[in-house]
Scaffold this active site. Structure first.
Site, mmCIF file in Angstrom:
data_model
loop_
_atom_site.group_PDB
_atom_site.id
_atom_site.type_symbol
_atom_site.label_atom_id
_atom_site.label_comp_id
_atom_site.label_asym_id
_atom_site.label_seq_id
_atom_site.Cartn_x
_atom_site.Cartn_y
_atom_site.Cartn_z
ATOM 1 N N ASN A 158 50.738 52.814 46.787
ATOM 2 C CA ASN A 158 49.295 52.712 47.092
ATOM 3 C C ASN A 158 48.989 51.967 48.388
ATOM 4 O O ASN A 158 47.992 52.248 49.038
ATOM 5 C CB ASN A 158 48.510 52.137 45.904
ATOM 6 N N CYS A 293 45.721 47.746 42.551
ATOM 7 C CA CYS A 293 45.997 47.002 41.310
ATOM 8 C C CYS A 293 44.939 45.937 41.027
ATOM 9 O O CYS A 293 44.777 45.528 39.888
ATOM 10 C CB CYS A 293 47.387 46.407 41.332
ATOM 11 N N GLU A 468 52.646 36.152 46.278
ATOM 12 C CA GLU A 468 52.915 36.667 47.618
ATOM 13 C C GLU A 468 51.859 36.121 48.564
ATOM 14 O O GLU A 468 50.712 35.907 48.179
ATOM 15 C CB GLU A 468 52.899 38.192 47.598
#
Ligand code: ADP
Length: 488
Positions: A158, A293, A468
């Site tokens: 994505n 997401c 992250e």
């Protein structure tokens, strides 16, 4: 062709294992354009021999790469960032071509990807350890940060550029070497980024990439999961695959970062600025056609503003323009493949069968193409519906009416997932209460666009673990070594 690129050599169409090469068995698989459902490229369909070769290369390169001074590693990453920025147009077109998002979003993703490379170039030089006051005379105590070793990065389709950058930049900054398997739907952007990394001066063996079809993904990744020389897995993708990676890597106890599925609630309280909430939902929900997401999957609106909100939302959604990325005006592109459209259609049918009402959209758009689905607003959604329990990953907004704060917080948290959550309110006490009560790794408060390279991104519960970006992102690729010197 509006999505053609200037530099053909950004499409190497091969694996990179110290050099550009074919899969050892010579197999290849096709890459399709989701807008037209036609094949336009092919890449190696790698197997276990290729995975092993990539691992050998990464393992062999580790000792030298970790010894490169941090400032030098940072300079290479800065050059990589500069090259990504300089090729924003070509990379943006490539993303839009293989992934389908509107070109403005493709270009935006390149800038977003580069921001992580730049961030970690800067963080590379700040991997400071500690000097610890010793509890006894004659001793000195230190904690050093060291790279964990070879990292395996497995990415989804994505955000084909951003997911690569977000994993590889911190790994290289930390002094780790990398083996990467990009998503089978979008391998071209990752290969182009590796090409630019090579140009930036990343030494051979430090960054290796092998592409594989869906059928061979496990064959490649299993080699890395089973080998003790891989010390870290960084994965973004579905929860079932994330659990599989955690289970299979348990035998060699690898460090893991798992950024998995979400089921984000988006809550609008009576005291919210309704126009801002509609705006925030449009931004959060329809980016990448809802294939994100952190995309709101369930929208809860308090009874006092429900109808006004639903009307305003329906008006905005009905005006969205659906079409291929090559049309400048497109706001919603194709879904990634036929499987994705089938799931969205199943969710809408299930919701309607269980009593939801379609305000806008609700159907495929065969006149535009096979992979298109109309932006959709459903009202009367409830917790029994598939769209409330599973990630729809498409342009569908199911709206549920609620009465009380306690009820909606309980509903929002009644899911195994915990990636993003959003709410709109102007009551400062409620803002803190709800922000603290929501079980999520990221919370948007009167804000629909959360992600930034300086912020920690990641989930709780079955949305995974690890972060992250941010000042914490580098630590995911390092371990602490404690040194104690005595007899002083
Ligand atoms: P999606 O359903 O969105 O494609 P997945 O979790 O299936 O999400 O895929 C994310 C990444 O994980 C892709 O690179 C894919 O090839 C890879 N993958 C899928 N299945 C496996 C598996 N069994 N083992 C290792 N990697 C896998």
């Amino acid at each position: 062709m509006p999505l053609s690129i200037r530099r053909d050599d950004l499409l190497p169409g091969r694996n990179f294992i110290g050099r550009w090469c074919e899969a050892q068995l010579g197999r290849r698989f096709d890459v399709a354009d989701p807008a037209t459902d036609t094949v336009f490229a092919s890449v190696p369909d790698s197997g276990e021999d290729d995975a092993r070769a990539a691992l050998e290369a990464a393992h062999a390169a580790f000792t030298a790469w970790r010894a490169v001074p941090a400032r030098q590693r940072a300079q290479i990453l800065k050059r990589w960032n500069d090259l990504i920025v300089a090729h924003q147009e070509d990379l943006g077109r490539l993303i839009s071509r293989e992934q389908g998002k509107p070109l403005a979003e493709g270009r935006g993703e390149v800038a977003y990807a580069a921001s992580y490379v730049e961030w970690f170039a800067e963080e590379a030089t700040r991997a400071n350890g500690d000097v610890i006051p010793a509890p006894v005379v004659g001793r000195r105590m230190f904690a050093l940060k060291e790279p964990v070793g070879v990292v395996a990065a497995i990415t989804p389709w994505n955000f084909p550029a951003a997911m690569i950058a977000r994993k590889i930049a911190p790994a290289l900054a930390a002094g780790c070497t990398v083996v990467c398997k990009p998503a089978e739907d979008t391998p071209l952007t990752s290969l182009a980024l590796v090409k630019l990394a090579e140009e930036a001066g990343v030494p051979p063996g430090v960054l290796n990439i092998v592409t594989a079809s869906r059928e061979r993904a496990a064959e490649v990744v299993d080699v890395w999961l089973d080998d003790p020389r891989v010390r870290k897995i960084s994965f973004t993708g579905s929860t079932p695959v994330g659990k599989h990676l955690a289970r299979r890597s348990a035998d060699t106890l690898k460090k893991l970062s798992l950024e998995l599925g979400g089921n984000a609630p988006f809550i609008v309280f009576d005291d919210a600025d309704i126009d801002a909430a509609v705006e925030g939902l449009m931004a959060a929900k329809f980016r990448n056609g809802g294939q994100t997401c952190v995309s709101p999957n369930r929208v809860y609106v308090q009874a006092g503003v429900h109808d006004t909100f639903a009307d305003k939302l329906a008006e905005r959604v009905a005006a969205l323009k659906v079409g291929p990325a090559s049309d400048a005006g497109s706001q919603i592109g194709p879904m990634i493949n036929a499987r994705a459209v089938d799931k969205i259609e199943r969710h809408v049918r299930d919701a309607v069968d269980r009593g939801a009402r379609i305000l806008v959209g609700g159907q495929r758009l065969p006149a535009v193409g096979r992979n298109y689905f109309a932006p959709t607003v459903l009202i009367g959604a409830d917790t029994t519906m598939a769209c409330a329990c599973e990630e729809t990953f498409g342009p569908v907004v199911p709206v549920t009416r609620f009465e009380t704060e306690a009820e909606v917080v309980a509903a929002a948290n009644a899911t195994p997932y915990g990636l993003a959550a959003y709410f709109y309110s102007r009551d400062v006490k409620r803002i803190w209460r709800v922000a603290e009560a929501l079980e999520a790794g990221l919370v948007g408060i009167n804000e629909g666009a959360l992600a930034a390279e300086a912020a920690p991104f990641g989930g709780v519960k079955e949305s995974g673990y690890g972060r992250e970006g941010s000042i914490h992102g580098l630590d995911e690729y390092m371990h602490l070594k404690y040194l104690c010197q005595g007899q002083l």
